[in-house]
Design a protein around this motif. Structure first.
Motif, PDB file in Angstrom:
ATOM      1  N   PHE A 203      46.608  21.654  49.398  1.00  0.00           N
ATOM      2  CA  PHE A 203      47.134  22.811  50.129  1.00  0.00           C
ATOM      3  C   PHE A 203      48.583  23.102  49.754  1.00  0.00           C
ATOM      4  O   PHE A 203      48.958  24.249  49.504  1.00  0.00           O
ATOM      5  N   SER A 204      49.405  22.068  49.728  1.00  0.00           N
ATOM      6  CA  SER A 204      50.827  22.247  49.436  1.00  0.00           C
ATOM      7  C   SER A 204      51.059  22.852  48.059  1.00  0.00           C
ATOM      8  O   SER A 204      51.879  23.767  47.904  1.00  0.00           O
ATOM      9  N   LYS A 205      50.325  22.388  47.067  1.00  0.00           N
ATOM     10  CA  LYS A 205      50.495  22.908  45.712  1.00  0.00           C
ATOM     11  C   LYS A 205      50.040  24.362  45.625  1.00  0.00           C
ATOM     12  O   LYS A 205      50.652  25.172  44.924  1.00  0.00           O
ATOM     13  N   TYR A 206      48.977  24.695  46.340  1.00  0.00           N
ATOM     14  CA  TYR A 206      48.507  26.082  46.332  1.00  0.00           C
ATOM     15  C   TYR A 206      49.545  27.010  46.956  1.00  0.00           C
ATOM     16  O   TYR A 206      49.857  28.073  46.403  1.00  0.00           O
ATOM     17  N   VAL A 207      50.081  26.624  48.105  1.00  0.00           N
ATOM     18  CA  VAL A 207      51.087  27.459  48.775  1.00  0.00           C
ATOM     19  C   VAL A 207      52.317  27.623  47.892  1.00  0.00           C
ATOM     20  O   VAL A 207      52.856  28.732  47.745  1.00  0.00           O
ATOM     21  N   ASN A 208      52.757  26.538  47.275  1.00  0.00           N
ATOM     22  CA  ASN A 208      53.915  26.627  46.391  1.00  0.00           C
ATOM     23  C   ASN A 208      53.619  27.523  45.186  1.00  0.00           C
ATOM     24  O   ASN A 208      54.515  28.215  44.681  1.00  0.00           O
ATOM     25  N   GLY A 209      52.367  27.526  44.724  1.00  0.00           N
ATOM     26  CA  GLY A 209      51.989  28.412  43.629  1.00  0.00           C
ATOM     27  C   GLY A 209      52.113  29.882  44.020  1.00  0.00           C
ATOM     28  O   GLY A 209      52.600  30.698  43.232  1.00  0.00           O
ATOM     29  N   VAL A 210      51.688  30.205  45.240  1.00  0.00           N
ATOM     30  CA  VAL A 210      51.830  31.579  45.738  1.00  0.00           C
ATOM     31  C   VAL A 210      53.304  31.936  45.854  1.00  0.00           C
ATOM     32  O   VAL A 210      53.733  33.035  45.482  1.00  0.00           O
ATOM     33  N   ARG A 211      54.099  31.017  46.359  1.00  0.00           N
ATOM     34  CA  ARG A 211      55.542  31.253  46.479  1.00  0.00           C
ATOM     35  C   ARG A 211      56.188  31.462  45.116  1.00  0.00           C
ATOM     36  O   ARG A 211      57.051  32.339  44.950  1.00  0.00           O
ATOM     37  N   LEU A 212      55.764  30.687  44.130  1.00  0.00           N
ATOM     38  CA  LEU A 212      56.329  30.823  42.787  1.00  0.00           C
ATOM     39  C   LEU A 212      55.969  32.168  42.162  1.00  0.00           C
ATOM     40  O   LEU A 212      56.800  32.775  41.478  1.00  0.00           O
ATOM     41  N   ASN A 213      54.744  32.623  42.384  1.00  0.00           N
ATOM     42  CA  ASN A 213      54.351  33.929  41.847  1.00  0.00           C
ATOM     43  C   ASN A 213      55.239  35.027  42.417  1.00  0.00           C
ATOM     44  O   ASN A 213      55.665  35.941  41.701  1.00  0.00           O
ATOM     45  N   TYR A 214      55.531  34.929  43.701  1.00  0.00           N
ATOM     46  CA  TYR A 214      56.411  35.904  44.340  1.00  0.00           C
ATOM     47  C   TYR A 214      57.835  35.773  43.794  1.00  0.00           C
ATOM     48  O   TYR A 214      58.510  36.773  43.521  1.00  0.00           O
TER      49      TYR A 214
END
Length: 264
Positions: A203-214
């Motif tokens: 979960f943490s890596k997925y959320v950070n991935g969304v944050r990085l895309n933004y």
């Protein structure tokens, strides 16, 4: 230098860049994709569609999609993001339906669509009415040539959709697996297994991935400070932001911005 700009006054933003792997996500915009060089894999719902040079695709609002790049050759893609509120005559269909097959192969792409995409990708300061007319031309061809299906057929009501939607709406906040599970009325263990099986990460890596895309979009399209971008993306500190960013891109956010500015 790759063209990257955002024109918020017209409800249009455009990127012309090398495609990268992007995890499953969704957003309110209509996303238009046109491959100018190489190839890319577009995933919509559970399906994966191969796109070659000259192929066109469109993703309607709030449809889960992702990108994968397998080839080592030069790849370049034009991405257009259109605000659906600009098209009131299509608004209901855009919210309720989705193309059965989002990809149109090169031989079947109408020249008017190609011309409209290239115009919208290259103009940085155009007449809003003309920009809207070109965007409507693309949608007109989509609605007259691409069979549509109800969005529920591409997983709109399942747990994956709800999870992606939840993260998309809340990634700027301090969210946790436990809080998300509570608000979606599911077990956190079910959610944890879903992220591992569907997204191949926790979960943490997925959320950070969304944050990085933004964050990358902000670095490319604005002159906002690194600190403000970090906080706006939901990272708890700039140290964490720098570490997560460097893990993915092998350079710091500041170095990434300088590289984009110099077209390297």
């Amino acid at each position: 230098m790759l063209l990257v700009y955002e024109n918020k006054n017209t409800g249009l933003s455009s990127e012309w860049k090398e495609p990268v792997h992007v995890p499953p996500h969704l957003h309110e915009a209509i996303e238009v994709v046109y491959v100018t060089d190489g190839e890319v894999e577009l995933g919509v719902g559970p399906e994966l569609f191969h796109m070659d040079e000259g192929d066109f695709a469109i993703i309607f609002p709030n449809v889960i999609h992702h990108y994968q790049v397998f080839g080592k050759k030069k790849n370049k893609v034009i991405y257009l993001y259109l605000d659906p509120k600009l098209f009131p005559s299509y608004y209901k269909e855009l919210q309720n339906y989705s193309p059965e097959n989002p990809v149109v192969k090169k031989r079947k792409v109408h020249p008017d669509v190609v011309n409209a995409i290239k115009y919208l990708a290259e103009i940085t300061d155009g007449n809003p009415m003309l920009i809207k007319a070109y965007a409507q031309m693309i949608l007109a061809h989509v609605f007259t040539t691409m069979p549509l299906i109800n969005k529920s057929a591409v997983g709109r009501d399942d747990l994956i959709y709800n999870a992606v939607e939840y993260v998309a709406k809340n990634f700027r906040e301090n969210i946790s697996l436990e809080k998300m599970a509570y608000e979606l009325c599911v077990s956190k263990y079910v959610l944890s297994r879903m992220f591992a099986k569907t997204f191949h990460c926790n979960f943490s890596k997925y959320v950070n991935g969304v944050r990085l895309n933004y964050a990358v979009a902000e670095l490319e399209n604005t002159m906002d400070s690194i600190t403000n971008i970090c906080l706006d993306c939901g990272f708890e500190s700039q140290r964490t932001f720098n570490r997560v960013f460097k893990d993915r891109y092998k350079i710091t956010p500041r170095e990434y911005r300088k590289r984009m500015e110099h077209g390297k």
